[in-house]
Design an enzyme around this catalytic site. Structure first.
Site, short mmCIF file in Angstrom:
data_model
loop_
_atom_site.label_atom_id
_atom_site.label_comp_id
_atom_site.label_asym_id
_atom_site.label_seq_id
_atom_site.Cartn_x
_atom_site.Cartn_y
_atom_site.Cartn_z
N LYS A 31 68.76 53.51 89.34
CA LYS A 31 69.87 52.54 89.44
C LYS A 31 71.02 52.92 88.50
CE LYS A 31 67.50 48.89 88.25
NZ LYS A 31 66.14 49.42 87.95
N ARG A 106 67.67 39.81 88.37
CA ARG A 106 66.28 40.22 88.26
C ARG A 106 65.32 39.07 88.53
NH1 ARG A 106 67.12 44.88 84.52
NH2 ARG A 106 65.14 45.80 84.03
N ARG A 145 62.99 60.46 81.02
CA ARG A 145 64.41 60.10 80.95
C ARG A 145 64.97 60.31 79.53
NH1 ARG A 145 66.41 54.44 83.23
NH2 ARG A 145 65.01 53.51 81.70
N ARG A 178 64.77 56.34 75.16
CA ARG A 178 64.79 54.89 74.93
C ARG A 178 63.44 54.40 74.44
NH1 ARG A 178 67.22 51.78 80.04
NH2 ARG A 178 65.36 50.53 79.74
N ARG A 189 57.04 46.74 82.03
CA ARG A 189 58.31 46.60 82.78
C ARG A 189 58.06 46.64 84.28
NH1 ARG A 189 61.24 51.39 80.32
NH2 ARG A 189 62.85 51.04 81.88
P1 ADP Z 1 65.22 49.26 83.48
O1 ADP Z 1 65.81 48.74 84.75
O2 ADP Z 1 65.13 50.74 83.46
O3 ADP Z 1 63.94 48.58 83.07
P2 ADP Z 1 67.36 48.04 81.87
O4 ADP Z 1 68.17 48.83 80.94
O5 ADP Z 1 68.00 47.50 83.10
O6 ADP Z 1 66.13 48.98 82.24
O7 ADP Z 1 66.69 46.80 81.10
C1 ADP Z 1 66.01 46.95 79.88
C2 ADP Z 1 65.47 45.59 79.43
O8 ADP Z 1 66.56 44.67 79.23
C3 ADP Z 1 64.55 44.88 80.41
O9 ADP Z 1 63.22 45.33 80.29
C4 ADP Z 1 64.73 43.41 79.98
O10 ADP Z 1 64.01 43.12 78.80
C5 ADP Z 1 66.20 43.35 79.63
N1 ADP Z 1 67.04 42.95 80.80
C6 ADP Z 1 68.00 43.72 81.38
N2 ADP Z 1 68.56 43.06 82.40
C7 ADP Z 1 67.95 41.85 82.48
C8 ADP Z 1 68.07 40.73 83.35
N3 ADP Z 1 68.97 40.70 84.36
N4 ADP Z 1 67.27 39.65 83.13
C9 ADP Z 1 66.37 39.65 82.13
N5 ADP Z 1 66.19 40.68 81.29
C10 ADP Z 1 66.97 41.78 81.45
#
Ligand code: ADP
Length: 237
Positions: A31, A106, A145, A178, A189
């Site tokens: 994404k 999400r 990554r 990360r 996750r």
């Molecule tokens: P990925 O999609 O690779 O897991 P992100 O960078 O999108 O990584 O998100 C990292 C973390 O940030 C998630 O595991 C969560 O804890 C938090 N997070 C990001 N976006 C949201 C969201 N829309 N709602 C709730 N938590 C979020």
């Protein structure tokens, strides 16, 4: 990232999409990479809730302090915290022409709220790109990554390594792993995705807003597939 596709012209760039584009898929589906490319190609802001939280953590804000322990465990941040942050960002002037979301919505609550915010700002129908991947691939993509510290350019040591190990091709800055890309946290996750985000596939399908994208292909092929979908959406505006 040496990106050969992003600079090519796109249909209707000047008028913008006027719509929210959502990339929906599990962690590791690509994404972030695709959102960066689409944003550049269509001159749209790239909104990543994950990046917004990481920025808040780095600046040690109140929001960052709330999000940090949850992110470290691979859990979602509560809806009300995410929504305040997102609503604030969408209200900024550069979002009037549309935007690309990566990592949001999400949960079903976040999707409902996004719909309401889009109506409020008179944005057209949301375009949801469902990044379809084989779950077995995800662990390898995430553990491999690496992200550039300065510009957020994304690499993968197995699939798309930088020319020089540990160094960004684009701006020469250091590449970092990360902390939540460790195996234990990745498992959590992926579990959070299945439980809380997967239901959005049905939610958007039933509203006829969902377009599947084969996200197993190499990154340039995925970008081209997405561009065809978005060019089609602009042509039929
Ligand atoms: P990925 O999609 O690779 O897991 P992100 O960078 O999108 O990584 O998100 C990292 C973390 O940030 C998630 O595991 C969560 O804890 C938090 N997070 C990001 N976006 C949201 C969201 N829309 N709602 C709730 N938590 C979020």
């Amino acid at each position: 990232m040496a990106d050969v596709t992003a600079d090519r012209g796109a249909v209707g760039v000047s008028q913008g999409l006027g719509r929210a584009v959502i990339l929906l898929g599990p962690p590791g589906a690509g994404k972030g990479t695709q959102a960066q490319r689409i944003a550049q190609r269509y001159h749209l802001p790239h909104l990543s809730t994950g990046d917004m939280f990481r920025d808040n953590i780095q600046r040690d804000t109140e929001l960052g302090r709330k999000a940090k322990p949850l992110m470290e465990r691979g859990e979602l941040v509560p809806d009300e915290i995410v929504l305040g942050m997102v609503a604030n960002r969408i209200g900024q002037a550069d979002c009037a022409k549309g935007f690309v979301f990566d990592g949001f919505p999400r949960t079903l609550q976040q999707a409902d709220d996004l719909e309401r915010i889009c109506r409020q700002y008179k944005l057209g129908c949301t375009i949801v790109l469902h990044m379809v991947v084989n779950p077995a691939l995800l662990m390898r993509r995430l553990t491999g990554r690496r992200i550039c510290k300065a510009g957020g350019h994304i690499y993968n040591v197995y699939e798309r390594p930088p020319r020089r190990e540990g160094i960004c091709d684009v701006d020469g800055s250091e590449l970092i792993h990360r902390p939540d890309d460790s195996e234990g946290v990745i498992g959590e996750r992926l579990h959070a995705y299945d439980r809380q985000t997967q239901p959005l596939v049905e939610y958007y399908k039933s509203r006829e807003l969902l377009t599947p994208v084969d996200a197993m292909a190499v990154a340039d092929t995925v970008t081209e597939a997405i561009a065809r979908i978005l060019d089609g959406a602009i042509a039929h505006k």
